[in-house]
Design an enzyme around this catalytic site. Structure first.
Site, mmCIF file in Angstrom:
data_model
loop_
_atom_site.group_PDB
_atom_site.id
_atom_site.type_symbol
_atom_site.label_atom_id
_atom_site.label_comp_id
_atom_site.label_asym_id
_atom_site.label_seq_id
_atom_site.Cartn_x
_atom_site.Cartn_y
_atom_site.Cartn_z
ATOM 1 N N ASN A 96 5.613 -2.118 5.626
ATOM 2 C CA ASN A 96 5.985 -0.750 6.181
ATOM 3 C C ASN A 96 5.704 -0.612 7.784
ATOM 4 O O ASN A 96 4.301 -0.242 8.374
ATOM 5 C CB ASN A 96 5.199 0.149 6.534
ATOM 6 N N TRP A 97 6.518 -0.981 9.249
ATOM 7 C CA TRP A 97 6.169 -1.265 9.933
ATOM 8 C C TRP A 97 5.763 0.271 11.056
ATOM 9 O O TRP A 97 5.610 -0.342 12.266
ATOM 10 C CB TRP A 97 7.160 -2.294 10.955
ATOM 11 N N LYS A 98 6.743 0.589 10.297
ATOM 12 C CA LYS A 98 6.753 2.208 11.062
ATOM 13 C C LYS A 98 7.058 2.162 12.390
ATOM 14 O O LYS A 98 8.930 1.623 12.450
ATOM 15 C CB LYS A 98 5.226 2.802 11.132
ATOM 16 N N HIS A 146 6.925 9.257 3.056
ATOM 17 C CA HIS A 146 6.794 8.620 3.648
ATOM 18 C C HIS A 146 5.908 9.873 4.192
ATOM 19 O O HIS A 146 6.259 10.345 4.539
ATOM 20 C CB HIS A 146 6.699 7.622 4.630
ATOM 21 N N GLU A 204 4.022 10.428 6.747
ATOM 22 C CA GLU A 204 4.004 10.838 7.761
ATOM 23 C C GLU A 204 5.284 11.459 8.232
ATOM 24 O O GLU A 204 5.529 12.770 9.257
ATOM 25 C CB GLU A 204 4.540 9.106 8.870
ATOM 26 N N GLU A 208 -0.175 6.661 -1.777
ATOM 27 C CA GLU A 208 -0.497 6.585 -0.979
ATOM 28 C C GLU A 208 -1.370 7.692 -0.629
ATOM 29 O O GLU A 208 -0.755 9.228 0.050
ATOM 30 C CB GLU A 208 0.700 6.391 0.310
ATOM 31 N N GLY A 258 -3.525 4.617 7.851
ATOM 32 C CA GLY A 258 -4.050 4.305 8.957
ATOM 33 C C GLY A 258 -4.981 4.803 10.066
ATOM 34 O O GLY A 258 -5.464 4.585 10.855
ATOM 35 N N SER A 284 -4.525 1.979 4.204
ATOM 36 C CA SER A 284 -5.993 0.867 4.749
ATOM 37 C C SER A 284 -6.011 -0.428 4.170
ATOM 38 O O SER A 284 -6.685 -0.939 4.295
ATOM 39 C CB SER A 284 -6.932 1.404 5.336
ATOM 40 N N GLY A 339 0.466 -0.976 5.452
ATOM 41 C CA GLY A 339 1.319 -0.458 7.039
ATOM 42 C C GLY A 339 0.226 -1.399 8.682
ATOM 43 O O GLY A 339 0.820 -2.946 8.355
ATOM 44 N N GLY A 340 -0.549 -0.759 8.614
ATOM 45 C CA GLY A 340 -1.090 -2.057 10.293
ATOM 46 C C GLY A 340 -1.325 -3.674 9.803
ATOM 47 O O GLY A 340 -0.626 -4.231 10.477
#
Ligand code: PGA
Length: 255
Positions: free
Chosen positions: A13-15, A98, A100, A170, A176, A216, A237-238
């Protein structure tokens, strides 16, 4: 065990990261590193990178997803993208709900449900995100929160359609933050989600459901998490923004 019957899905998930040139560089680096994956590999990118991702990954084992879609097929919804617009491009997956989106963009369980339905009707595969906040976990209502999120999101989704749904657990406090759920904490909620789906649908449907963990996940903790009975992959993500890290997680899922 059932786990052996389910193919793991590792999705990036590149966001809101990577412009076109950066996307091109990341995907080009990633392709040879993940080509032997024994799991499904998906990258969910910003809308502006989808065309690049689709053309670069053509003929590879990497599948492409978007990070959201609107519920209407078209219309006066400035700034939104419909599910049909995605399928028409060749996009296969979409992330819905998501945390966010829920936290910063007013996404509710009801709008998540509408987006899930629209995505499934358009033929997309859905990565449905659910998860509790730290306050909810500390209040001891994790299962209640997850049950409400799952039940509302899947209301009206048939068992046949559910075969195109992945649920990503999640925990909001792990996203994150570098704070991962322990293998047991993650597995416990994933197991709860699978049991709930068993009650809402049937045992066979629940046994076939892919339930990811996200929050994470990195090359250091992926193997432990992915070895758990009810964790069938990850939403990353990251660590999905670095090709070697993403590839390492994919290797852990391929074991
Ligand atoms: P993270 O993000 O891996 O950077 O914690 C996961 C996600 O938000 O899907």
């Amino acid at each position: 065990m059932n786990k052996a019957l389910r193919r793991a899905v590792i999705a990036g998930n590149w966001k809101m990261n990577k412009n076109r040139a950066e996307a091109r560089a990341l995907i080009t680096e990633m392709i040879p590193l993940v080509k032997d994956a024994d799991c499904d590999v998906v990258i969910c990118t910003p809308y502006t990178d989808l065309e690049t991702a689709l053309s670069l990954t053509e003929g590879t084992n990497i599948k492409v997803g978007a990070e959201n879609c609107h519920w209407a097929p078209s219309g006066a919804f400035t700034g939104e993208i419909s599910a049909d617009m995605l399928t028409e491009m060749g996009v296969e997956y979409v992330v819905i709900g998501h945390s966010e989106r829920r936290q910063y963009f007013g996404e509710t369980n009801e709008t998540v449900q509408k987006r899930v339905r629209a995505a499934l009707s358009a033929g997309l595969k859905v990565i449905l995100c659910v998860g509790e906040t730290l306050a909810e976990r500390e209040a001891g209502i994790t299962e209640e929160v997850i049950a409400i999120q799952v039940k509302i999101a899947l209301a009206g989704v048939s068992a046949e359609e559910l075969s195109r749904v992945i649920i990503a657990y999640e925990p909001v406090w792990a996203i994150g933050t570098g704070k991962t759920a322990t293998d047991e904490q993650a597995n416990e909620v994933n197991h709860f989600i699978r049991s709930l789906v068993g009650r809402l649908y049937d045992e066979k449907t629940a046994a076939a459901l892919t339930v990811q963990y996200g929050g994470s996940m990195n090359p250091g903790n992926a193997a432990g998490l992915l070895a758990m009975e009810d964790i069938d992959g990850g939403l990353i993500g990251g660590a999905s923004l670095k090709a070697p890290d993403f590839a390492e997680i994919i290797r852990a899922a391929s074991r």
